[in-house]
Write a protein that holds these residues in place. Structure first.
Motif, PDB file in Angstrom:
ATOM      1  N   GLU A  49      -6.277 -11.173  12.790  1.00  0.00           N
ATOM      2  CA  GLU A  49      -6.040 -12.467  11.839  1.00  0.00           C
ATOM      3  C   GLU A  49      -7.172 -13.458  11.561  1.00  0.00           C
ATOM      4  O   GLU A  49      -7.541 -13.846  10.558  1.00  0.00           O
ATOM      5  CB  GLU A  49      -4.960 -13.503  12.562  1.00  0.00           C
ATOM      6  N   PRO A  55      -3.905  -8.950  18.184  1.00  0.00           N
ATOM      7  CA  PRO A  55      -3.683  -9.434  16.781  1.00  0.00           C
ATOM      8  C   PRO A  55      -4.122 -10.549  16.190  1.00  0.00           C
ATOM      9  O   PRO A  55      -4.546 -10.587  15.049  1.00  0.00           O
ATOM     10  CB  PRO A  55      -2.185  -9.440  16.942  1.00  0.00           C
ATOM     11  N   VAL A  89      -1.093  -5.873  10.754  1.00  0.00           N
ATOM     12  CA  VAL A  89      -1.904  -6.639  11.846  1.00  0.00           C
ATOM     13  C   VAL A  89      -2.066  -5.771  13.150  1.00  0.00           C
ATOM     14  O   VAL A  89      -3.058  -5.602  13.565  1.00  0.00           O
ATOM     15  CB  VAL A  89      -1.419  -7.938  11.964  1.00  0.00           C
ATOM     16  N   GLU A  90      -0.657  -5.372  13.385  1.00  0.00           N
ATOM     17  CA  GLU A  90      -0.505  -4.729  14.856  1.00  0.00           C
ATOM     18  C   GLU A  90      -1.123  -3.488  14.686  1.00  0.00           C
ATOM     19  O   GLU A  90      -1.809  -2.879  15.769  1.00  0.00           O
ATOM     20  CB  GLU A  90       1.054  -4.547  14.980  1.00  0.00           C
ATOM     21  N   ALA A 148      -4.954  -3.591  15.062  1.00  0.00           N
ATOM     22  CA  ALA A 148      -5.093  -4.309  16.222  1.00  0.00           C
ATOM     23  C   ALA A 148      -5.211  -3.069  17.308  1.00  0.00           C
ATOM     24  O   ALA A 148      -6.050  -2.849  18.255  1.00  0.00           O
ATOM     25  CB  ALA A 148      -4.275  -5.359  16.901  1.00  0.00           C
TER      26      ALA A 148
END
Length: 198
Positions: free
Chosen positions: A169, A165, A154-155, A158
């Motif tokens: 999601e 983040p 996710v990081e 992003a």
């Protein structure tokens, strides 16, 4: 033009980065001339493909220009080499996934004739899945691709897409909901194959 190039060639990396952040194209051209071969050589050494290495290098420098006012870079050479390495790893991951998927589809096609219906069900599901992904909104589709096909965190996503983040999601949750809805009618066709494999 040549005197201009000699002028920028005397600048330090720090001075070039500062000028780059102020939209100085001459500084960007000097950064490119100074480092493109080192970055290309690293990519080529790992990929063994001149075309792919050149493509990743061009993408990297294009990103450097487009995000020139948003990034804080302390050591230019280190930044570029780490960045190209990440792009190479991402490309290799995606290539392996595509290769494994192609092998999987080929293996399905050589099954015995009594498995034809199950094979068709999986082919239908695969096609439906790809159609479903293509129908996702653009940002959700990109997030889903990076997460599920390139296995980025996710990081990482992003950072790459310049979003939070939480936004990543949100797009993942949205993508999975839309795909579940789209694929619902195909799940029944897949059950016999799952039973057979088990």
């Amino acid at each position: 033009m040549s005197s201009s190039l000699r002028f920028y060639a005397s600048w330090t990396d720090a001075a070039l980065l500062e000028a780059l952040a102020m939209d100085n194209r001459g500084a960007f051209a000097e950064i490119y001339e100074r480092y493109w071969y080192r970055v290309f050589a690293l990519a080529y050494r790992k990929l063994k493909s001149r075309e792919t290495a050149e493509e990743l290098v061009q993408e990297l420098f294009a990103t450097l220009w487009h995000k020139r006012t948003q990034q804080t870079i302390e050591q230019l050479e280190h930044y570029l080499l780490v960045a190209i390495n990440r792009r190479v790893i991402g490309y290799i991951r995606a290539h392996r996934i595509r290769t494994h998927y192609a092998d999987y589809c080929r293996n399905l096609q050589v099954e015995e004739t009594h498995e034809t219906e199950d094979t068709l069900a999986v082919a239908d599901l695969s096609a439906a899945f790809l159609r479903g992904v293509e129908q996702l909104p653009e940002k959700s589709r990109e997030v889903f691709r990076l997460s599920r096909l390139e296995h980025q965190s996710v990081e990482e996503i992003a950072t790459r897409l310049d979003v939070t983040p939480k936004a990543v999601e949100y797009h993942l949750t949205k993508s999975l909901k839309l795909l579940r809805t789209y694929l619902r009618e195909f799940l029944v066709a897949l059950l016999p194959l799952l039973f057979f494999i088990r």
